[in-house]
Design a protein around this motif. Structure first.
Motif, PDB file in Angstrom:
ATOM      1  N   PRO A 185       0.776  -1.238   0.008  1.00  0.00           N
ATOM      2  CA  PRO A 185       0.060   0.013  -0.113  1.00  0.00           C
ATOM      3  C   PRO A 185       0.913   1.197   0.090  1.00  0.00           C
ATOM      4  CG  PRO A 185      -0.704  -1.579   1.482  1.00  0.00           C
ATOM      5  CD  PRO A 185       0.402  -2.125   0.925  1.00  0.00           C
ATOM      6  N   ARG A 186       1.821   1.347   0.849  1.00  0.00           N
ATOM      7  CA  ARG A 186       2.863   2.440   0.695  1.00  0.00           C
ATOM      8  C   ARG A 186       3.328   2.741  -0.635  1.00  0.00           C
ATOM      9  NH1 ARG A 186       7.289   2.528   5.209  1.00  0.00           N
ATOM     10  NH2 ARG A 186       7.872   4.256   4.030  1.00  0.00           N
ATOM     11  N   ARG A 187       3.916   1.632  -1.521  1.00  0.00           N
ATOM     12  CA  ARG A 187       3.982   1.709  -2.809  1.00  0.00           C
ATOM     13  C   ARG A 187       3.087   2.274  -3.491  1.00  0.00           C
ATOM     14  NH1 ARG A 187       3.724  -3.518  -6.478  1.00  0.00           N
ATOM     15  NH2 ARG A 187       1.610  -3.008  -5.956  1.00  0.00           N
ATOM     16  N   ASN A 188       1.682   1.707  -3.405  1.00  0.00           N
ATOM     17  CA  ASN A 188       0.844   2.216  -4.247  1.00  0.00           C
ATOM     18  C   ASN A 188       0.417   3.588  -4.197  1.00  0.00           C
ATOM     19  OD1 ASN A 188       0.482  -0.416  -4.860  1.00  0.00           O
ATOM     20  ND2 ASN A 188      -1.314  -0.896  -3.441  1.00  0.00           N
ATOM     21  N   HIS A 213     -12.705  -7.506  -5.614  1.00  0.00           N
ATOM     22  CA  HIS A 213     -13.305  -6.802  -4.501  1.00  0.00           C
ATOM     23  C   HIS A 213     -12.008  -7.100  -3.410  1.00  0.00           C
ATOM     24  CE1 HIS A 213     -17.327  -5.755  -5.139  1.00  0.00           C
ATOM     25  NE2 HIS A 213     -17.689  -7.098  -5.604  1.00  0.00           N
ATOM     26  N   ARG A 214     -11.916  -5.777  -2.841  1.00  0.00           N
ATOM     27  CA  ARG A 214     -10.826  -5.818  -1.961  1.00  0.00           C
ATOM     28  C   ARG A 214      -9.355  -6.153  -2.387  1.00  0.00           C
ATOM     29  NH1 ARG A 214     -12.319  -9.054   3.626  1.00  0.00           N
ATOM     30  NH2 ARG A 214     -10.701  -7.816   4.385  1.00  0.00           N
ATOM     31  N   SER A 215      -9.159  -5.490  -3.402  1.00  0.00           N
ATOM     32  CA  SER A 215      -7.879  -5.971  -4.025  1.00  0.00           C
ATOM     33  C   SER A 215      -6.847  -4.666  -3.780  1.00  0.00           C
ATOM     34  CB  SER A 215      -7.904  -6.310  -5.451  1.00  0.00           C
ATOM     35  OG  SER A 215      -8.300  -4.906  -6.355  1.00  0.00           O
ATOM     36  N   GLY A 216      -5.581  -4.712  -4.081  1.00  0.00           N
ATOM     37  CA  GLY A 216      -4.624  -3.778  -4.081  1.00  0.00           C
ATOM     38  C   GLY A 216      -5.025  -2.526  -4.933  1.00  0.00           C
ATOM     39  N   SER A 217      -5.206  -2.827  -6.203  1.00  0.00           N
ATOM     40  CA  SER A 217      -5.706  -2.021  -7.096  1.00  0.00           C
ATOM     41  C   SER A 217      -6.830  -1.067  -6.657  1.00  0.00           C
ATOM     42  CB  SER A 217      -6.230  -2.673  -8.229  1.00  0.00           C
ATOM     43  OG  SER A 217      -5.149  -3.567  -8.828  1.00  0.00           O
ATOM     44  N   LEU A 218      -7.484  -1.472  -6.020  1.00  0.00           N
ATOM     45  CA  LEU A 218      -8.776  -0.440  -5.336  1.00  0.00           C
ATOM     46  C   LEU A 218      -8.040   0.265  -4.340  1.00  0.00           C
ATOM     47  CD1 LEU A 218     -11.878  -2.856  -5.099  1.00  0.00           C
ATOM     48  CD2 LEU A 218     -11.156  -1.477  -6.877  1.00  0.00           C
ATOM     49  N   ILE A 219      -7.119  -0.099  -3.685  1.00  0.00           N
ATOM     50  CA  ILE A 219      -6.508   0.862  -2.648  1.00  0.00           C
ATOM     51  C   ILE A 219      -5.707   1.955  -3.410  1.00  0.00           C
ATOM     52  CG2 ILE A 219      -4.724   0.683  -1.145  1.00  0.00           C
ATOM     53  CD1 ILE A 219      -4.990  -1.901  -0.100  1.00  0.00           C
ATOM     54  N   THR A 220      -4.991   1.353  -4.638  1.00  0.00           N
ATOM     55  CA  THR A 220      -4.457   2.325  -5.508  1.00  0.00           C
ATOM     56  C   THR A 220      -5.569   3.422  -5.876  1.00  0.00           C
ATOM     57  OG1 THR A 220      -2.844   0.799  -6.133  1.00  0.00           O
ATOM     58  CG2 THR A 220      -3.064   2.926  -7.203  1.00  0.00           C
ATOM     59  N   ALA A 221      -6.624   2.917  -6.218  1.00  0.00           N
ATOM     60  CA  ALA A 221      -7.898   3.815  -6.826  1.00  0.00           C
ATOM     61  C   ALA A 221      -8.264   4.805  -5.623  1.00  0.00           C
ATOM     62  CB  ALA A 221      -8.915   3.018  -7.420  1.00  0.00           C
ATOM     63  N   ARG A 222      -8.453   4.334  -4.306  1.00  0.00           N
ATOM     64  CA  ARG A 222      -8.782   5.186  -3.480  1.00  0.00           C
ATOM     65  C   ARG A 222      -7.808   6.309  -2.982  1.00  0.00           C
ATOM     66  NH1 ARG A 222      -7.328   4.806   1.563  1.00  0.00           N
ATOM     67  NH2 ARG A 222      -6.584   2.766   1.631  1.00  0.00           N
ATOM     68  N   GLN A 262      -5.955  11.850  -3.432  1.00  0.00           N
ATOM     69  CA  GLN A 262      -4.942  12.925  -3.808  1.00  0.00           C
ATOM     70  C   GLN A 262      -5.039  13.780  -4.814  1.00  0.00           C
ATOM     71  OE1 GLN A 262      -2.208   9.657  -4.900  1.00  0.00           O
ATOM     72  NE2 GLN A 262      -1.202   9.338  -3.107  1.00  0.00           N
ATOM     73  N   GLY A 263      -6.581  13.611  -5.272  1.00  0.00           N
ATOM     74  CA  GLY A 263      -7.344  14.388  -6.232  1.00  0.00           C
ATOM     75  C   GLY A 263      -6.563  14.160  -7.458  1.00  0.00           C
ATOM     76  N   ARG A 264      -6.369  12.911  -7.763  1.00  0.00           N
ATOM     77  CA  ARG A 264      -6.063  12.336  -9.126  1.00  0.00           C
ATOM     78  C   ARG A 264      -7.453  11.709  -9.754  1.00  0.00           C
ATOM     79  NH1 ARG A 264      -2.353  14.724  -7.140  1.00  0.00           N
ATOM     80  NH2 ARG A 264      -0.170  13.985  -7.199  1.00  0.00           N
ATOM     81  N   GLU A 265      -7.337  11.663 -11.021  1.00  0.00           N
ATOM     82  CA  GLU A 265      -8.465  11.070 -11.791  1.00  0.00           C
ATOM     83  C   GLU A 265      -8.375   9.606 -11.520  1.00  0.00           C
ATOM     84  OE1 GLU A 265     -10.746  12.832 -13.659  1.00  0.00           O
ATOM     85  OE2 GLU A 265      -9.578  14.350 -12.569  1.00  0.00           O
ATOM     86  N   VAL A 266      -9.578   8.985 -11.754  1.00  0.00           N
ATOM     87  CA  VAL A 266      -9.973   7.636 -11.381  1.00  0.00           C
ATOM     88  C   VAL A 266     -10.650   7.049 -12.547  1.00  0.00           C
ATOM     89  CG1 VAL A 266     -10.820   5.726  -9.888  1.00  0.00           C
ATOM     90  CG2 VAL A 266      -9.699   7.623  -9.010  1.00  0.00           C
ATOM     91  N   PHE A 267     -10.100   6.086 -13.318  1.00  0.00           N
ATOM     92  CA  PHE A 267     -10.465   5.375 -14.505  1.00  0.00           C
ATOM     93  C   PHE A 267     -10.599   3.883 -14.267  1.00  0.00           C
ATOM     94  CE2 PHE A 267      -7.700   9.056 -15.808  1.00  0.00           C
ATOM     95  CZ  PHE A 267      -8.543   9.702 -16.562  1.00  0.00           C
ATOM     96  N   ALA A 268     -11.678   3.308 -14.848  1.00  0.00           N
ATOM     97  CA  ALA A 268     -11.634   1.914 -14.772  1.00  0.00           C
ATOM     98  C   ALA A 268     -12.291   1.297 -16.117  1.00  0.00           C
ATOM     99  CB  ALA A 268     -13.135   1.673 -13.715  1.00  0.00           C
ATOM    100  N   LEU A 276     -15.972   0.591  -9.211  1.00  0.00           N
ATOM    101  CA  LEU A 276     -15.695   1.990  -9.342  1.00  0.00           C
ATOM    102  C   LEU A 276     -16.273   2.824 -10.386  1.00  0.00           C
ATOM    103  CD1 LEU A 276     -11.871   1.442  -9.631  1.00  0.00           C
ATOM    104  CD2 LEU A 276     -12.993   2.299  -7.631  1.00  0.00           C
ATOM    105  N   ILE A 277     -16.972   2.195 -11.264  1.00  0.00           N
ATOM    106  CA  ILE A 277     -17.585   2.895 -12.343  1.00  0.00           C
ATOM    107  C   ILE A 277     -18.979   3.434 -11.877  1.00  0.00           C
ATOM    108  CG2 ILE A 277     -18.977   2.831 -14.842  1.00  0.00           C
ATOM    109  CD1 ILE A 277     -16.457   0.725 -15.532  1.00  0.00           C
TER     110      ILE A 277
END
Length: 371
Positions: free
Chosen positions: A217-220, A237-246, A251-257, A273-274
């Motif tokens: 998660p720190r890396r993400n 569900h509950r994957s590391g990729s969703l942690i990155t999206a959160r 951080q105010g970045r765009e989230v795409f799925a 996410l969509i």
């Protein structure tokens, strides 16, 4: 195609050594580092005050402060590996990464460093990806690379490696969870070696650090923080990729799925996410059209939570009131200030002392709790 940012400066050798000592000392994380540096002006003065601040926070004994010899040895070893340790205000530190609240004070970079100055899009997803997911990730990455973007990802199995491999010629950035000499997964050492020719690898961890579960998660947060936006291709569900999206959203970045079959569990997270408002992606143009307006604005190292002042002239009553409000359940900084009825500067100072004493844990969204 470049992100615009202020002209970089360069640290002196002494300041770089002292900053490395500070971030490698016990209980000093990126947020604490930023507060200390801002309050005391430079790393040398912050190092001098560490023992006293930790004692005020209730530390039972002096915490370990990284020695000059250890820091000098790490710098020398980095040099042999071709790694530069760069600060947020220096060249080759990704401009957008430097704006997040917990930006690494020193980032280990190697490879084609100019890749780190170009606008980045993160592509992440399932390690156990479907064939269709791998194919789409590769095509999306290739198209974004051809459009002038750098694809950034975590060098993991599945979607990450597909995105990296598709953009080797254009340049891609790998964010490592461990030290530069402790690649995970080990079978991607060849991929990392290949991407360093036109791309780069970055890590905040010291050489020799073997990645643990909590390091991912720190890396993400670095993957999302360095990018204009994050594309999730496949995620259960509950994957590391969703942690990155959160983290991207925080951080105010765009989230795409990328939408997937409703009967494939690997697509469940991306589909959710969509539903929650992420931008649906079926081609690179969907991403490019969304981030182009953002790229027109200069990247600034703006005011952050840790830029707020500290006030160490705290009386015993104020400190006791703040500590009494803290417990194992996370509480927001704003609630703590309101309930303690003291200035934000005093609350921040007490929290910093507790953190240096190893008694405080910081969570996402500005929450804190006692350990």
């Amino acid at each position: 195609m470049h992100d615009r940012s202020p002209s970089p400066t360069k640290l002196t050798d002494t300041e770089r050594l002292n900053r490395l000592r500070l971030i490698r000392s016990d209980n000093v994380g990126p947020r604490t580092f930023a507060s200390l540096l801002r309050h005391f002006g430079d790393a040398a003065h912050a190092l001098e005050r560490l023992p006293d601040l930790a004692r005020r926070g209730g530390a039972s004994g002096p915490g370990r402060i990284c020695s000059e010899a250890d820091a000098a040895a790490e710098l020398a070893t980095c040099g042999r590996f071709g790694i530069d340790l760069v600060a947020p205000e220096e060249a080759h530190y990704p401009a957008r990464l430097g704006t997040i609240d917990d930006a690494p004070p020193l980032l280990g970079v190697r490879g084609a460093r100019d890749a780190l100055m170009r606008p980045m899009i993160a592509i992440v997803g399932s390690r156990n990806a479907s064939g269709a997911g791998l194919k789409f990730a590769g095509q999306l990455a290739r198209d974004l690379g051809d459009a002038g973007f750098i694809v950034i990802s975590g060098l993991a199995r599945g979607i990450d490696q597909a995105a990296h491999r598709a953009t080797l010629a254009n340049g891609t950035v790998a964010v490592l969870a461990g030290g530069h000499d402790r690649i995970y997964p080990p079978e991607h050492e060849d991929l990392l070696a290949a991407l360093l020719e036109h791309g780069a690898a970055i890590s905040e961890m010291p050489l020799g650090h073997v990645p643990r579960a909590r390091d991912f998660p720190r890396r993400n947060r670095l993957i999302s923080g360095a990018s204009l936006g994050v594309v999730v291709v496949e995620a259960a569900h509950r994957s590391g990729s969703l942690i990155t999206a959160r983290m991207a959203a925080e951080q105010g970045r765009e989230v795409f799925a990328v939408p997937g079959s409703p009967i494939d569990p690997r697509a469940a997270g991306a589909n959710d996410l969509i539903k929650q408002g992420a931008t649906l992606v079926t081609e690179a143009a969907d991403v490019i059209n969304a981030v182009t307006p953002i790229m027109e604005r200069p990247v600034m190292l703006g005011a952050r939570e840790d830029d707020e002042p500290l006030d160490f002239a705290t009386d015993g009553g104020d400190r006791a009131r703040i500590i009494n409000l803290l417990g194992p359940s996370p509480i927001s900084l704003d609630d703590l200030i309101r309930m303690a009825d003291v200035s934000p500067a005093i609350v921040r100072a007490v929290l910093l002392e507790l953190e240096l004493a190893g008694k405080l844990e910081r969570h996402g969204g500005g929450l804190v709790s006692m350990i």
